[in-house]
Design an enzyme around this catalytic site. Structure first.
Site, PDB file in Angstrom:
ATOM      1  N   LYS A 146      -8.960  66.527   2.130  1.00 20.00           N
ATOM      2  CA  LYS A 146      -9.370  66.360   0.719  1.00 20.00           C
ATOM      3  C   LYS A 146      -8.585  65.295  -0.036  1.00 20.00           C
ATOM      4  O   LYS A 146      -8.591  65.258  -1.268  1.00 20.00           O
ATOM      5  CB  LYS A 146      -9.285  67.698  -0.053  1.00 20.00           C
ATOM      6  CG  LYS A 146     -10.137  68.768   0.531  1.00 20.00           C
ATOM      7  CD  LYS A 146     -11.591  68.387   0.511  1.00 20.00           C
ATOM      8  CE  LYS A 146     -12.187  68.367   1.884  1.00 20.00           C
ATOM      9  NZ  LYS A 146     -13.437  67.580   1.949  1.00 20.00           N
TER      10      LYS A 146
ATOM     11  N   GLY B 239      -9.182  62.049   0.598  1.00 18.18           N
ATOM     12  CA  GLY B 239      -9.959  60.809   0.635  1.00 18.18           C
ATOM     13  C   GLY B 239     -10.219  60.300   2.050  1.00 18.18           C
ATOM     14  O   GLY B 239     -10.463  59.107   2.250  1.00 18.18           O
TER      15      GLY B 239
ATOM     16  N   THR C 136     -12.803  60.575   3.997  1.00 19.96           N
ATOM     17  CA  THR C 136     -14.127  59.972   4.174  1.00 19.96           C
ATOM     18  C   THR C 136     -14.115  58.523   3.681  1.00 19.96           C
ATOM     19  O   THR C 136     -14.642  57.621   4.342  1.00 19.96           O
ATOM     20  CB  THR C 136     -15.168  60.791   3.362  1.00 19.96           C
ATOM     21  OG1 THR C 136     -14.921  62.184   3.586  1.00 19.96           O
ATOM     22  CG2 THR C 136     -16.573  60.444   3.747  1.00 19.96           C
ATOM     23  N   TRP C 137     -13.486  58.316   2.547  1.00 18.75           N
ATOM     24  CA  TRP C 137     -13.389  56.981   1.955  1.00 18.75           C
ATOM     25  C   TRP C 137     -12.545  56.074   2.863  1.00 18.75           C
ATOM     26  O   TRP C 137     -12.931  54.936   3.165  1.00 18.75           O
ATOM     27  CB  TRP C 137     -12.746  57.117   0.576  1.00 18.75           C
ATOM     28  CG  TRP C 137     -12.854  55.929  -0.320  1.00 18.75           C
ATOM     29  CD1 TRP C 137     -13.656  54.826  -0.147  1.00 18.75           C
ATOM     30  CD2 TRP C 137     -12.152  55.717  -1.554  1.00 18.75           C
ATOM     31  NE1 TRP C 137     -13.497  53.955  -1.195  1.00 18.75           N
ATOM     32  CE2 TRP C 137     -12.581  54.483  -2.072  1.00 18.75           C
ATOM     33  CE3 TRP C 137     -11.207  56.458  -2.274  1.00 18.75           C
ATOM     34  CZ2 TRP C 137     -12.081  53.970  -3.279  1.00 18.75           C
ATOM     35  CZ3 TRP C 137     -10.725  55.947  -3.477  1.00 18.75           C
ATOM     36  CH2 TRP C 137     -11.154  54.721  -3.971  1.00 18.75           C
TER      37      TRP C 137
ATOM     38  N   HIS D 245      -5.935  64.767  11.040  1.00 21.51           N
ATOM     39  CA  HIS D 245      -5.235  65.461   9.946  1.00 21.51           C
ATOM     40  C   HIS D 245      -3.875  65.984  10.441  1.00 21.51           C
ATOM     41  O   HIS D 245      -3.154  66.635   9.687  1.00 21.51           O
ATOM     42  CB  HIS D 245      -6.026  66.694   9.487  1.00 21.51           C
ATOM     43  CG  HIS D 245      -7.245  66.408   8.657  1.00 21.51           C
ATOM     44  ND1 HIS D 245      -7.294  65.422   7.711  1.00 21.51           N
ATOM     45  CD2 HIS D 245      -8.453  67.019   8.616  1.00 21.51           C
ATOM     46  CE1 HIS D 245      -8.489  65.437   7.126  1.00 21.51           C
ATOM     47  NE2 HIS D 245      -9.206  66.390   7.659  1.00 21.51           N
TER      48      HIS D 245
ATOM     49  N   TYR E 193      -4.751  57.381  -2.983  1.00 22.59           N
ATOM     50  CA  TYR E 193      -6.121  57.466  -3.502  1.00 22.59           C
ATOM     51  C   TYR E 193      -6.191  56.824  -4.892  1.00 22.59           C
ATOM     52  O   TYR E 193      -7.095  56.052  -5.189  1.00 22.59           O
ATOM     53  CB  TYR E 193      -6.508  58.945  -3.570  1.00 22.59           C
ATOM     54  CG  TYR E 193      -7.938  59.245  -3.968  1.00 22.59           C
ATOM     55  CD1 TYR E 193      -8.900  59.476  -2.997  1.00 22.59           C
ATOM     56  CD2 TYR E 193      -8.307  59.335  -5.308  1.00 22.59           C
ATOM     57  CE1 TYR E 193     -10.215  59.789  -3.356  1.00 22.59           C
ATOM     58  CE2 TYR E 193      -9.604  59.643  -5.670  1.00 22.59           C
ATOM     59  CZ  TYR E 193     -10.558  59.867  -4.695  1.00 22.59           C
ATOM     60  OH  TYR E 193     -11.848  60.166  -5.057  1.00 22.59           O
TER      61      TYR E 193
ATOM     62  N   ARG F  28     -18.170  64.961  -3.737  1.00 27.20           N
ATOM     63  CA  ARG F  28     -18.301  65.860  -4.891  1.00 27.20           C
ATOM     64  C   ARG F  28     -18.271  65.011  -6.149  1.00 27.20           C
ATOM     65  O   ARG F  28     -19.290  64.536  -6.601  1.00 27.20           O
ATOM     66  CB  ARG F  28     -17.193  66.921  -4.866  1.00 27.20           C
ATOM     67  CG  ARG F  28     -17.396  68.065  -5.843  1.00 27.20           C
ATOM     68  CD  ARG F  28     -16.220  69.035  -5.790  1.00 27.20           C
ATOM     69  NE  ARG F  28     -14.972  68.424  -6.195  1.00 27.20           N
ATOM     70  CZ  ARG F  28     -14.495  68.449  -7.431  1.00 27.20           C
ATOM     71  NH1 ARG F  28     -15.138  69.092  -8.378  1.00 27.20           N
ATOM     72  NH2 ARG F  28     -13.344  67.850  -7.733  1.00 27.20           N
ATOM     73  N   LYS F  29     -17.053  64.739  -6.698  1.00 24.91           N
ATOM     74  CA  LYS F  29     -16.975  63.928  -7.935  1.00 24.91           C
ATOM     75  C   LYS F  29     -16.355  62.556  -7.677  1.00 24.91           C
ATOM     76  O   LYS F  29     -16.662  61.589  -8.359  1.00 24.91           O
ATOM     77  CB  LYS F  29     -16.116  64.643  -8.970  1.00 24.91           C
ATOM     78  CG  LYS F  29     -16.857  65.646  -9.810  1.00 24.91           C
ATOM     79  CD  LYS F  29     -16.021  65.993 -11.026  1.00 24.91           C
ATOM     80  CE  LYS F  29     -16.647  67.121 -11.805  1.00 24.91           C
ATOM     81  NZ  LYS F  29     -15.719  67.668 -12.813  1.00 24.91           N
TER      82      LYS F  29
HETATM   83  P1  A3P Z   1     -13.409  65.467  -5.017  1.00 24.45           P
HETATM   84  O1  A3P Z   1     -13.636  66.842  -4.492  1.00 24.45           O
HETATM   85  O2  A3P Z   1     -12.247  65.405  -5.967  1.00 24.45           O
HETATM   86  O3  A3P Z   1     -14.640  64.843  -5.584  1.00 24.45           O
HETATM   87  P2  A3P Z   1     -11.954  64.130   2.232  1.00 24.45           P
HETATM   88  O4  A3P Z   1     -12.814  62.945   2.524  1.00 24.45           O
HETATM   89  O5  A3P Z   1     -10.525  63.954   2.646  1.00 24.45           O
HETATM   90  O6  A3P Z   1     -12.567  65.393   2.678  1.00 24.45           O
HETATM   91  O7  A3P Z   1     -11.830  64.183   0.627  1.00 24.45           O
HETATM   92  C1  A3P Z   1     -12.938  64.483  -0.156  1.00 24.45           C
HETATM   93  C2  A3P Z   1     -12.681  63.971  -1.551  1.00 24.45           C
HETATM   94  O8  A3P Z   1     -12.853  62.546  -1.578  1.00 24.45           O
HETATM   95  C3  A3P Z   1     -13.676  64.537  -2.544  1.00 24.45           C
HETATM   96  O9  A3P Z   1     -12.986  64.536  -3.794  1.00 24.45           O
HETATM   97  C4  A3P Z   1     -14.777  63.491  -2.486  1.00 24.45           C
HETATM   98  O10 A3P Z   1     -15.646  63.526  -3.585  1.00 24.45           O
HETATM   99  C5  A3P Z   1     -13.950  62.226  -2.451  1.00 24.45           C
HETATM  100  N1  A3P Z   1     -14.657  61.071  -1.884  1.00 24.45           N
HETATM  101  C6  A3P Z   1     -15.530  61.053  -0.855  1.00 24.45           C
HETATM  102  N2  A3P Z   1     -15.981  59.798  -0.645  1.00 24.45           N
HETATM  103  C7  A3P Z   1     -15.371  59.016  -1.557  1.00 24.45           C
HETATM  104  C8  A3P Z   1     -15.432  57.609  -1.842  1.00 24.45           C
HETATM  105  N3  A3P Z   1     -16.214  56.789  -1.160  1.00 24.45           N
HETATM  106  N4  A3P Z   1     -14.671  57.142  -2.856  1.00 24.45           N
HETATM  107  C9  A3P Z   1     -13.873  57.964  -3.574  1.00 24.45           C
HETATM  108  N5  A3P Z   1     -13.772  59.296  -3.358  1.00 24.45           N
HETATM  109  C10 A3P Z   1     -14.506  59.818  -2.346  1.00 24.45           C
END
Ligand code: A3P
Length: 320
Positions: free
Chosen positions: A67, A69, A71-72, A130, A220, A286-287
């Site tokens: 959580k 970031g 994915t980003w 992780h 992040y 999500r957000k």
């Molecule tokens: P929020 O729940 O605060 O929105 P992970 O990828 O480590 O599982 O983390 C997920 C978090 O990264 C979520 O945060 C998600 O919305 C956010 N996220 C996913 N893709 C993103 C992107 N391209 N840019 C910024 N934040 C991103």
């Protein structure tokens, strides 16, 4: 053989029985293995990863606490590293399909997978994990492969994790539901998968202090604030700096745009389907904001976490 498989299962079961145990958030139990919490299901692929992973010096691994970031970071690293090779696979594959988790995907069904076939490209190969720094296969530390770590404000990490656990429970009503208060208390005590969070961050932080050419430490919040300069730093670290022509041609901005939350969230491929361990792709978006904790944490929660942050990170140099 089946016999070897059975004896390995027995050994694993015996190991699990000796480990300290806590009720998890969205999974029944977490076990304390090598100083961090993980599920019984992760233990088997994790040990396979630790035992059998064979790195190349050219490998790149993205590392994160859940959580923060992931994915980003996967999307950004993939797009930067292979920018001269593809049309744009992010339109047709999720970041998690393009950059696969070692302990939560690659080693789940096979203790000795063919790693070359698992990556989209072979030179360099790109993986994700992780696992805390201290528990990575020792050969990774000894080799020249590179690690990109992404950290996030623990308050936003917690709020994101709580929602994620909540989304998973929605799909799977049999699991118990801890309240925000209960989950927060567990989180402050370090009880979350791959936690304690602060040990995770500090493990990679210390490693980057000792070996900055091997481990890049990103945040992040910095990515949100100035993605172009962070992407340039990432490209430099990976040994593929953007050329002047690329910069003038808007390549950096293009990568930032393709990987942006707004773009990825709306792609069909990220809206439908589930990943290898059954998590819906859409739950990773999500957000995507900095500071959402303001909407969820009470003043006393903030106070408790701020104290913890101060206490845990006070000796960690410029990180904070
Ligand atoms: P929020 O729940 O605060 O929105 P992970 O990828 O480590 O599982 O983390 C997920 C978090 O990264 C979520 O945060 C998600 O919305 C956010 N996220 C996913 N893709 C993103 C992107 N391209 N840019 C910024 N934040 C991103």
């Amino acid at each position: 053989t089946q016999d070897a498989e059975k004896s390995w299962d027995d050994e694993l079961q015996q190991l699990v029985e000796t480990l300290p145990k806590e009720q998890g958030w969205s999974v029944s139990n977490l076990y304390l293995y090598q100083g961090f919490w993980c599920t019984a299901l992760t233990l088997r692929p994790l040990i396979s990863f630790q035992t059998h992973f064979q790195e190349f010096d050219s490998d790149v691994i993205t590392a994160t606490f859940p959580k923060c970031g992931t994915t980003w970071l996967k999307a950004l690293t993939f797009s930067t590293l292979y920018r001269d090779r593809f049309a744009n696979p992010l339109l047709t594959s999720t970041p998690h399909q393009l950059v696969r988790f070692l302990e939560q995907d690659v080693y789940v069904n096979n203790p000795c997978p063919d790693l070359d076939n698992i990556c989209v490209y072979n030179k360099p190969r790109l993986f994700s994990t992780h696992v805390p720094y201290a528990s990575l296969p020792t050969s990774i530390e000894d080799s020249r492969c590179k690690i990109v770590y992404l950290c996030r404000n623990p308050m936003d990490m917690f709020v994101s994790l709580w929602h994620f656990a909540e989304m998973l429970r929605d799909e799977n009503k049999v699991l118990p539901t801890p309240s925000l208060d209960e989950a927060f208390d567990k989180s402050c005590r370090g009880i979350h998968a791959f936690g304690p969070f602060f040990d995770h961050v500090l493990g990679y932080w210390k490693a980057t202090q000792e070996n900055p050419d091997k481990i890049l430490f990103l945040k992040y919040e910095d990515l949100k604030e100035d993605i172009s300069s962070q992407l340039k730093q990432l490209a430099m670290f990976l040994g593929v700096p953007f050329t002047e022509d690329e910069e003038e041609g808007g390549v950096v901005e293009e990568i930032a745009k393709v990987c942006s939350f707004e773009n990825l969230k709306e792609l069909e491929v990220n809206k439908k389907g589930v990943d290898v361990i059954g998590i819906p792709h859409k739950d990773f978006f999500r957000k995507g904001k900095v500071g959402d904790w303001n909407n969820y944490l009470t003043p006393s929660m903030v106070e408790r976490l701020e104290k913890l942050i101060q206490q845990k990170l006070e000796n960690s140099g410029k990180y904070g």
